[in-house]
Design a protein around this motif. Structure first.
Motif, mmCIF file in Angstrom:
data_model
loop_
_atom_site.group_PDB
_atom_site.id
_atom_site.type_symbol
_atom_site.label_atom_id
_atom_site.label_comp_id
_atom_site.label_asym_id
_atom_site.label_seq_id
_atom_site.Cartn_x
_atom_site.Cartn_y
_atom_site.Cartn_z
ATOM 1 N N ASN A 154 6.490 5.449 -6.220
ATOM 2 C CA ASN A 154 5.104 4.169 -5.192
ATOM 3 C C ASN A 154 4.443 5.088 -4.070
ATOM 4 O O ASN A 154 2.641 4.308 -4.427
ATOM 5 N N ALA A 155 4.389 6.491 -4.201
ATOM 6 C CA ALA A 155 3.203 7.214 -3.712
ATOM 7 C C ALA A 155 2.389 8.007 -4.428
ATOM 8 O O ALA A 155 1.380 8.742 -4.097
ATOM 9 N N SER A 156 3.078 7.408 -5.606
ATOM 10 C CA SER A 156 1.996 8.963 -6.526
ATOM 11 C C SER A 156 0.463 8.156 -6.942
ATOM 12 O O SER A 156 0.244 7.014 -6.583
ATOM 13 N N LYS A 157 -0.063 9.032 -7.948
ATOM 14 C CA LYS A 157 -1.505 9.442 -7.544
ATOM 15 C C LYS A 157 -1.227 8.060 -8.804
ATOM 16 O O LYS A 157 -2.561 7.185 -8.823
ATOM 17 N N GLY A 158 -0.900 8.176 -9.799
ATOM 18 C CA GLY A 158 -0.820 7.273 -10.612
ATOM 19 C C GLY A 158 -0.665 5.314 -9.875
ATOM 20 O O GLY A 158 -1.286 4.560 -10.548
ATOM 21 N N LYS A 181 0.680 -4.989 -6.635
ATOM 22 C CA LYS A 181 0.642 -5.430 -8.083
ATOM 23 C C LYS A 181 1.628 -4.481 -9.182
ATOM 24 O O LYS A 181 2.643 -4.763 -9.830
ATOM 25 N N THR A 182 1.169 -3.000 -8.977
ATOM 26 C CA THR A 182 1.802 -2.180 -9.529
ATOM 27 C C THR A 182 3.190 -1.612 -8.756
ATOM 28 O O THR A 182 4.059 -2.209 -9.680
ATOM 29 N N ARG A 183 3.163 -1.556 -7.777
ATOM 30 C CA ARG A 183 4.445 -1.575 -7.187
ATOM 31 C C ARG A 183 5.519 -3.104 -7.830
ATOM 32 O O ARG A 183 7.235 -3.140 -7.693
ATOM 33 N N ARG A 184 4.868 -4.326 -7.398
ATOM 34 C CA ARG A 184 5.514 -5.081 -8.231
ATOM 35 C C ARG A 184 6.151 -5.286 -9.253
ATOM 36 O O ARG A 184 6.850 -6.044 -9.284
ATOM 37 N N GLY A 220 -10.316 9.454 -9.930
ATOM 38 C CA GLY A 220 -9.449 9.955 -8.440
ATOM 39 C C GLY A 220 -9.947 9.340 -6.679
ATOM 40 O O GLY A 220 -9.476 9.652 -5.921
ATOM 41 N N ASN A 221 -10.284 8.216 -6.605
ATOM 42 C CA ASN A 221 -11.210 7.536 -5.946
ATOM 43 C C ASN A 221 -8.852 6.091 -5.401
ATOM 44 O O ASN A 221 -8.494 5.638 -6.868
ATOM 45 N N PRO A 222 -9.728 5.774 -4.310
ATOM 46 C CA PRO A 222 -8.281 4.884 -4.058
ATOM 47 C C PRO A 222 -7.897 3.699 -4.572
ATOM 48 O O PRO A 222 -9.938 3.010 -4.681
ATOM 49 N N LYS A 223 -7.658 3.072 -5.281
ATOM 50 C CA LYS A 223 -7.772 1.776 -5.541
ATOM 51 C C LYS A 223 -7.315 0.802 -4.096
ATOM 52 O O LYS A 223 -6.539 1.231 -3.559
ATOM 53 N N ALA A 224 -7.506 -0.222 -4.838
ATOM 54 C CA ALA A 224 -7.651 -0.996 -3.356
ATOM 55 C C ALA A 224 -6.307 -1.984 -3.619
ATOM 56 O O ALA A 224 -5.138 -1.084 -4.149
ATOM 57 N N GLU A 264 16.050 4.511 -5.538
ATOM 58 C CA GLU A 264 15.497 4.399 -4.501
ATOM 59 C C GLU A 264 14.186 5.905 -3.791
ATOM 60 O O GLU A 264 13.320 5.220 -3.632
ATOM 61 N N LYS A 265 14.857 6.076 -4.116
ATOM 62 C CA LYS A 265 14.666 7.912 -3.687
ATOM 63 C C LYS A 265 13.104 8.162 -4.457
ATOM 64 O O LYS A 265 11.812 8.540 -4.720
ATOM 65 N N GLN A 266 13.469 8.124 -6.214
ATOM 66 C CA GLN A 266 12.563 7.835 -6.867
ATOM 67 C C GLN A 266 11.792 6.647 -7.077
ATOM 68 O O GLN A 266 10.197 7.332 -7.660
ATOM 69 N N ILE A 267 11.926 5.837 -6.196
ATOM 70 C CA ILE A 267 10.910 4.615 -6.160
ATOM 71 C C ILE A 267 9.737 4.699 -5.488
ATOM 72 O O ILE A 267 9.065 4.466 -5.602
ATOM 73 N N SER A 268 10.111 5.110 -4.666
ATOM 74 C CA SER A 268 9.926 5.577 -3.613
ATOM 75 C C SER A 268 8.434 6.864 -3.806
ATOM 76 O O SER A 268 7.522 6.674 -3.312
ATOM 77 N N ALA A 269 8.575 7.653 -4.722
ATOM 78 C CA ALA A 269 7.990 8.971 -5.127
ATOM 79 C C ALA A 269 7.581 8.150 -6.548
ATOM 80 O O ALA A 269 6.205 8.626 -5.586
#
Length: 140
Positions: free
Chosen positions: A93-97, A114-117, A104-108, A86-91
């Motif tokens: 989810n918060a990653s720049k990718g 969707k990427t997390r899903r 460098g701009n934020p994604k919508a 779960e810790k790796q999943i959290s990292a």
């Protein structure tokens, strides 16, 4: 008639342009190497195959494949899926990718979700198929 000066006609050709770094999407479009059984890539490939078999459109499967490529980059494609925490999943989810575009701009927010899903669905699918003991997500 126009003619180039001698120095221009016999000039050495320009060297080839340096290769650009490949984007995550370009990596996802490459042929998938043989994935080790139980690896994150093998789980992702299996889940994408199940989407194809269920009749999802090629664009949907491709889009989820691009999202999984981000997970492969962050977590490692050859990482045993059963060992992801779960810790790796959290990292992830918060990653720049996941949260930032290549410029460098934020994604919508819908794109981030969707990427997390995609990763969550692939790991839950693997758990339902008995490929891993449990998906590394808390029951919320």
């Amino acid at each position: 008639m126009f003619s180039l000066p001698t120095s221009a006609r016999f000039a050495a050709p320009l060297p080839p342009a340096p290769k650009k770094a490949r984007t995550t999407k370009e990596k996802a479009k490459e042929a998938t190497p043989n994935a080790a059984p139980g690896s994150l890539r093998a789980i992702g490939d299996g889940w994408l195959d199940s989407l194809r078999a269920a009749g999802h459109t090629p664009s949907t499967v491709s889009s989820y494949g691009n999202d999984l490529a981000i997970a492969y980059d962050h977590l490692g494609a050859d990482t045993a899926a059963a060992t992801i925490t779960e810790k790796q999943i959290s990292a992830f989810n918060a990653s720049k990718g996941v949260t930032r575009k290549a410029n460098g701009n934020p994604k919508a927010q819908p794109t981030i979700l969707k990427t997390r899903r995609a990763l969550r669905l692939a790991l839950v699918w693997a758990a339902q198929k008995g490929l891993i003991a449990k998906a590394p997500y808390s029951a919320a």
